[in-house]
Design a protein around this motif. Structure first.
Motif, mmCIF file in Angstrom:
data_model
loop_
_atom_site.group_PDB
_atom_site.id
_atom_site.type_symbol
_atom_site.label_atom_id
_atom_site.label_comp_id
_atom_site.label_asym_id
_atom_site.label_seq_id
_atom_site.Cartn_x
_atom_site.Cartn_y
_atom_site.Cartn_z
ATOM 1 N N HIS A 42 0.846 -1.199 0.000
ATOM 2 C CA HIS A 42 0.000 0.000 0.000
ATOM 3 C C HIS A 42 0.875 1.240 0.000
ATOM 4 O O HIS A 42 2.093 1.161 0.186
ATOM 5 N N HIS A 44 1.410 3.882 1.893
ATOM 6 C CA HIS A 44 1.941 4.639 3.024
ATOM 7 C C HIS A 44 3.468 4.717 2.936
ATOM 8 O O HIS A 44 4.119 3.817 2.397
ATOM 9 N N HIS A 47 5.941 1.936 3.561
ATOM 10 C CA HIS A 47 5.803 0.729 2.733
ATOM 11 C C HIS A 47 6.151 0.993 1.265
ATOM 12 O O HIS A 47 6.516 0.063 0.549
ATOM 13 N N HIS A 98 -7.025 -2.019 4.581
ATOM 14 C CA HIS A 98 -6.325 -0.978 5.348
ATOM 15 C C HIS A 98 -6.553 0.419 4.772
ATOM 16 O O HIS A 98 -6.790 1.370 5.497
ATOM 17 N N ASP A 119 -0.187 -3.991 6.221
ATOM 18 C CA ASP A 119 -1.068 -3.407 7.240
ATOM 19 C C ASP A 119 -2.495 -3.825 6.893
ATOM 20 O O ASP A 119 -2.874 -3.803 5.724
HETATM 21 ZN ZN ZN Z 1 -0.264 1.620 6.400
#
Ligand code: ZN
Length: 342
Positions: A42, A44, A47, A98, A119
């Motif tokens: 994802h 973020h 990551h 998430h 996540d």
């Molecule tokens: Zn995350």
């Protein structure tokens, strides 16, 4: 699931200085350094990092990942469940619930199945595809809130609390400034709250991600970026969404009198409002709580569980007490290295 060997003899995914690596398939998952092929769970920041030659993500996450990376990054996409083959290793992405485009990574090689959770959250979220439990032999799980102290309240209660706080501030003629992480949390809040209470103003970091969500087909209520808010904006009736990192920015002065709040799973802890320097806290997390984490692990049927990212020791101890073969991801790697398995 049953594995022929209860010991993890040859890790299909292993931790390296650049992150989680599949040697047989020659790819990394969420690498911390620039690599040749990066599968991204994802968008973020912890990551998805710039510099890799090729990125692979799920199709619905491409816009938000593009924003996190660069305009020239090579991003290839697949659908959820679509199987890729890297040197005989079958790899597919599955919903993690998430944020938009968040995935678990399923890796299958010679009959052995590993799943990396990334996540994940179990709670409903209209802005992303719900978490899908996957059967596997080895499950690598995050543990951000894997502590019995964390038990999320019913979401309807949280939305009502936010609306009541906004209404009260409006009655006092002060802006409601709600801090949320810009990617994922802000859009979930937008989709969940009662947007009829007044204008919704956003910091540009939030508005950029809003645009990605809308481009991906996610419906969000109307918002106005604070830089573009007209002179006659009724600040005293407005809800302002901004990431916590910009809390002390000069942009805030435009709002005038205000009450501040933070929407996060961390707001369940004692003294959280003082720590985050806000008037109110709303418990809203994009991760699984303790019970949800245990449920997700059970659903995998995995007999090996590797734990990373959070309350690692606590979760490992609990899983072992339940008879599971659990260990911290880092310890598993160290053990494999010692026995010569790389
Ligand atoms: Zn995350």
């Amino acid at each position: 699931m049953n594995s022929q060997d209860s010991e993890i003899s040859s890790p299909l995914l292993k931790l390296t200085p650049a992150g989680l690596f599949c040697e047989a398939g020659e790819f990394f998952i969420d690498p911390s350094k620039a690599v040749s092929r990066a599968i991204i769970t994802h968008a973020h920041a912890d990551h998805a990092r710039t510099g890799s030659r090729e990125y692979i993500t799920v199709d619905c996450g491409k816009h938000v990942l593009r924003t996190r990376l660069t305009p020239t990054s090579i991003i290839n996409t697949v659908q959820y469940g679509e199987v890729m083959d890297f040197r005989g290793v079958k790899v597919s992405l599955h919903p993690a619930g998430h944020m938009l485009g968040s995935s678990q990574v399923r890796v299958e090689y010679q009959g052995e199945v590993w799943v990396f959770s990334g996540d994940f959250k179990v709670a409903a979220d209209p802005t992303c595809v719900p978490f899908e439990p996957l059967r596997c032999h080895t499950f690598i799980t995050e543990s951000t809130f894997a502590n019995p102290d964390f038990s999320w309240p019913d979401q309807a209660t949280v939305w009502a609390e936010i609306s009541d706080w906004w209404r009260l501030n409006r009655a006092w003629g002060r802006a409601s400034v709600l801090y949320c992480y810009a990617a994922g949390k802000s859009q979930r809040v937008l989709a969940g709250l009662d947007a009829s209470l007044g204008p919704i103003i956003t910091h540009d970091k939030v508005e950029t991600i809003n645009a990605d969500y809308r481009a991906s087909g996610i419906s969000l209520p109307d918002t106005v970026c604070i830089d573009g808010a007209p002179e006659n904006t009724d600040w005293g009736a407005s809800l302002i969404l901004a990431p916590p990192q910009v809390r002390d920015g000069r942009w805030m002065r435009r709002a005038g009198p205000r009450s501040t709040a933070f929407a996060s799973g961390w707001m369940t802890t004692k003294g959280a409002c003082a720590r985050h320097r806000v008037d109110r806290g709303f418990v809203l997390s994009d991760h699984a709580d303790w019970a949800e984490t245990l449920w997700a692990i059970k659903e995998t049927g995995a007999e090996h569980v590797l734990v990373t990212h959070g309350y690692v020791d606590l979760l490992v101890a609990h899983l072992r007490s339940q008879g599971l073969d659990a260990q911290p991801l880092k310890a598993a790697e160290a053990k494999a290295a010692k026995s010569g398995v790389r």
